[in-house]
Design a protein around this motif. Structure first.
Motif, PDB file in Angstrom:
ATOM      1  N   SER A 171      -3.693  -1.001  17.186  1.00  0.00           N
ATOM      2  CA  SER A 171      -4.979  -0.587  16.630  1.00  0.00           C
ATOM      3  C   SER A 171      -4.856  -0.381  15.124  1.00  0.00           C
ATOM      4  N   ARG A 172      -5.981  -0.365  14.445  1.00  0.00           N
ATOM      5  CA  ARG A 172      -5.994  -0.135  12.995  1.00  0.00           C
ATOM      6  C   ARG A 172      -5.321   1.195  12.671  1.00  0.00           C
ATOM      7  N   ALA A 173      -5.610   2.223  13.451  1.00  0.00           N
ATOM      8  CA  ALA A 173      -5.028   3.547  13.206  1.00  0.00           C
ATOM      9  C   ALA A 173      -3.508   3.528  13.345  1.00  0.00           C
ATOM     10  N   SER A 174      -2.992   2.852  14.374  1.00  0.00           N
ATOM     11  CA  SER A 174      -1.540   2.829  14.572  1.00  0.00           C
ATOM     12  C   SER A 174      -0.848   1.986  13.505  1.00  0.00           C
ATOM     13  N   VAL A 175      -1.492   0.901  13.067  1.00  0.00           N
ATOM     14  CA  VAL A 175      -0.936   0.070  11.991  1.00  0.00           C
ATOM     15  C   VAL A 175      -0.891   0.889  10.698  1.00  0.00           C
ATOM     16  N   ASP A 176      -2.000   1.551  10.361  1.00  0.00           N
ATOM     17  CA  ASP A 176      -2.050   2.361   9.141  1.00  0.00           C
ATOM     18  C   ASP A 176      -1.022   3.484   9.176  1.00  0.00           C
ATOM     19  N   GLN A 177      -0.875   4.129  10.319  1.00  0.00           N
ATOM     20  CA  GLN A 177       0.091   5.219  10.452  1.00  0.00           C
ATOM     21  C   GLN A 177       1.520   4.709  10.268  1.00  0.00           C
ATOM     22  N   THR A 178       1.815   3.571  10.885  1.00  0.00           N
ATOM     23  CA  THR A 178       3.156   2.996  10.763  1.00  0.00           C
ATOM     24  C   THR A 178       3.455   2.623   9.315  1.00  0.00           C
ATOM     25  N   LEU A 179       2.503   1.975   8.638  1.00  0.00           N
ATOM     26  CA  LEU A 179       2.714   1.597   7.240  1.00  0.00           C
ATOM     27  C   LEU A 179       2.881   2.841   6.367  1.00  0.00           C
ATOM     28  N   GLY A 206      10.440   4.961   2.244  1.00  0.00           N
ATOM     29  CA  GLY A 206      10.943   4.132   1.151  1.00  0.00           C
ATOM     30  C   GLY A 206      11.209   2.686   1.535  1.00  0.00           C
ATOM     31  N   ALA A 207      10.911   2.319   2.776  1.00  0.00           N
ATOM     32  CA  ALA A 207      11.167   0.943   3.231  1.00  0.00           C
ATOM     33  C   ALA A 207      10.216  -0.057   2.593  1.00  0.00           C
ATOM     34  N   ILE A 208       8.975   0.381   2.316  1.00  0.00           N
ATOM     35  CA  ILE A 208       7.988  -0.476   1.655  1.00  0.00           C
ATOM     36  C   ILE A 208       7.295   0.346   0.577  1.00  0.00           C
ATOM     37  N   GLU A 209       6.596  -0.350  -0.326  1.00  0.00           N
ATOM     38  CA  GLU A 209       5.831   0.294  -1.384  1.00  0.00           C
ATOM     39  C   GLU A 209       4.397  -0.202  -1.309  1.00  0.00           C
ATOM     40  N   ARG A 210       3.462   0.660  -1.646  1.00  0.00           N
ATOM     41  CA  ARG A 210       2.058   0.253  -1.742  1.00  0.00           C
ATOM     42  C   ARG A 210       1.834  -0.313  -3.133  1.00  0.00           C
ATOM     43  N   VAL A 224      18.353  -1.559 -12.801  1.00  0.00           N
ATOM     44  CA  VAL A 224      17.066  -0.910 -13.068  1.00  0.00           C
ATOM     45  C   VAL A 224      16.416  -0.285 -11.835  1.00  0.00           C
ATOM     46  N   GLY A 225      17.002  -0.432 -10.682  1.00  0.00           N
ATOM     47  CA  GLY A 225      16.429   0.135  -9.456  1.00  0.00           C
ATOM     48  C   GLY A 225      15.416  -0.800  -8.825  1.00  0.00           C
ATOM     49  N   LYS A 226      14.304  -0.227  -8.334  1.00  0.00           N
ATOM     50  CA  LYS A 226      13.299  -1.027  -7.638  1.00  0.00           C
ATOM     51  C   LYS A 226      12.564  -1.938  -8.617  1.00  0.00           C
ATOM     52  N   VAL A 227      12.386  -3.195  -8.198  1.00  0.00           N
ATOM     53  CA  VAL A 227      11.667  -4.182  -8.998  1.00  0.00           C
ATOM     54  C   VAL A 227      10.441  -4.594  -8.201  1.00  0.00           C
ATOM     55  N   MET A 228       9.267  -4.337  -8.773  1.00  0.00           N
ATOM     56  CA  MET A 228       8.015  -4.663  -8.099  1.00  0.00           C
ATOM     57  C   MET A 228       7.561  -6.061  -8.506  1.00  0.00           C
TER      58      MET A 228
END
Length: 85
Positions: A32-40, A47-51, A66-70
């Protein structure tokens, strides 16, 4: 203990190359949209993903100097245009 939805989403994210943006809509078939949003949201907190933008995420590359590269801003704009199309 992660839910089946969270496990399916994480498996799909692992297959996405580092630095390549993806949208939350890509995971709606996993639950569901709610479970997808909660998981993300949980993956962001861990720290596994970034918005990058609303509904757009990335697995950031890590550079030892330099650390994380977006992703480039040009890439972000391209993804945004695709989402609006």
């Amino acid at each position: 203990n992660p839910t089946a939805t969270a496990q399916r989403i994480w498996q799909r994210i692992q297959g996405i190359p580092l630095g390549e943006p993806f949208t939350s809509a890509e995971f709606l078939e996993c639950g569901s949209r709610a479970s997808v949003d909660q998981t993300l949201s949980r993956l962001i907190k861990s720290g596994a993903i970034e918005r990058v933008a609303r509904g757009v995420f990335v697995k950031p590359e890590t550079n030892r100097f330099v650390g994380k590269v977006m992703p480039e801003q040009i890439e972000e704009r391209r993804v945004g245009k695709e989402c609006r199309s």
